[in-house]
Design a protein around this motif. Structure first.
Motif, PDB file in Angstrom:
ATOM      1  N   ARG A 157       0.597  -1.110   2.162  1.00  0.00           N
ATOM      2  CA  ARG A 157       0.064  -1.411   0.835  1.00  0.00           C
ATOM      3  C   ARG A 157       0.467  -2.780   0.315  1.00  0.00           C
ATOM      4  NH1 ARG A 157       1.856   2.147  -4.123  1.00  0.00           N
ATOM      5  NH2 ARG A 157       1.770   0.491  -5.648  1.00  0.00           N
ATOM      6  N   ASN A 158       1.659  -3.241   0.654  1.00  0.00           N
ATOM      7  CA  ASN A 158       2.082  -4.551   0.156  1.00  0.00           C
ATOM      8  C   ASN A 158       1.268  -5.695   0.757  1.00  0.00           C
ATOM      9  OD1 ASN A 158       3.261  -4.182   2.672  1.00  0.00           O
ATOM     10  ND2 ASN A 158       5.090  -5.339   2.158  1.00  0.00           N
ATOM     11  N   LEU A 159       0.472  -5.417   1.794  1.00  0.00           N
ATOM     12  CA  LEU A 159      -0.372  -6.444   2.410  1.00  0.00           C
ATOM     13  C   LEU A 159      -1.832  -6.367   1.963  1.00  0.00           C
ATOM     14  CD1 LEU A 159       1.021  -6.269   6.062  1.00  0.00           C
ATOM     15  CD2 LEU A 159       1.661  -7.855   4.225  1.00  0.00           C
ATOM     16  N   TYR A 160      -2.205  -5.318   1.230  1.00  0.00           N
ATOM     17  CA  TYR A 160      -3.595  -5.190   0.788  1.00  0.00           C
ATOM     18  C   TYR A 160      -3.984  -6.433   0.004  1.00  0.00           C
ATOM     19  CZ  TYR A 160      -3.210  -0.148   1.798  1.00  0.00           C
ATOM     20  OH  TYR A 160      -3.033   1.074   2.390  1.00  0.00           O
ATOM     21  N   ASP A 161      -5.124  -7.019   0.346  1.00  0.00           N
ATOM     22  CA  ASP A 161      -5.523  -8.261  -0.326  1.00  0.00           C
ATOM     23  C   ASP A 161      -6.882  -8.183  -1.007  1.00  0.00           C
ATOM     24  OD1 ASP A 161      -7.043  -8.202   1.961  1.00  0.00           O
ATOM     25  OD2 ASP A 161      -6.238 -10.056   2.801  1.00  0.00           O
TER      26      ASP A 161
END
Length: 155
Positions: A81-85
């Protein structure tokens, strides 16, 4: 001195007074108990609403579509989730072991809440503007579901 001049309460009157006051106190305490028992309900609802608002805001702040050159996979692809862009990366996002932050760490005190049913990201239109309709649902420890809907336009 006659009996008519003597004043005060008889023992029977005093006992009746004590019984009436006792019954009134029992009624008041029963109502008070009901109020205290249900006073946690708004707290659970507010917490669920805050969780839903937080995730919906996170999603709405993302790009409408994938940035050029992005190789990030969304939830359905097993991405973190921390990479969702972009908004569509969140489609299908669900938690079953409590609420986690963007890095995947459990948030203490929120283990009874879950993002369930899954986040839904569908195409919509707002007049002539292409948009996504985003539905975020949070299930509370009691099983209540709080859902929020937001729209992210392509502008």
């Amino acid at each position: 001195m006659s009996r008519r001049l003597s004043r005060g309460f008889t023992l029977i009157e005093l006992i009746i007074f004590i019984v009436v006051v006792g019954l009134a106190m029992a009624g008041i305490l029963a109502v008070s108990n009901t109020v205290v028992r249900s006073s946690a309900d708004p707290q659970v609802r507010k917490q669920g609403l805050a969780i839903a608002q937080s995730l919906l805001e996170e999603i709405l702040l993302k790009e409408y579509s994938k940035p050029a050159g992005s190789t990030v996979v969304g939830f359905s692809g097993g991405g973190a989730r921390n990479l969702y862009d972009c908004v569509s990366d969140y489609d299908g996002y669900v938690t079953t072991g409590g609420i986690v932050d963007a890095s995947g760490s459990a948030v203490s005190g929120l283990s009874g809440y879950n993002l369930s049913p899954a986040v839904s990201v569908t195409s919509a239109s707002l007049g002539s503007v292409a948009a996504y309709r985003i539905v975020v649902s949070v299930t509370s420890p009691r099983g209540d579901v709080i859902s929020l809907t937001g729209y992210r336009g392509n502008y």
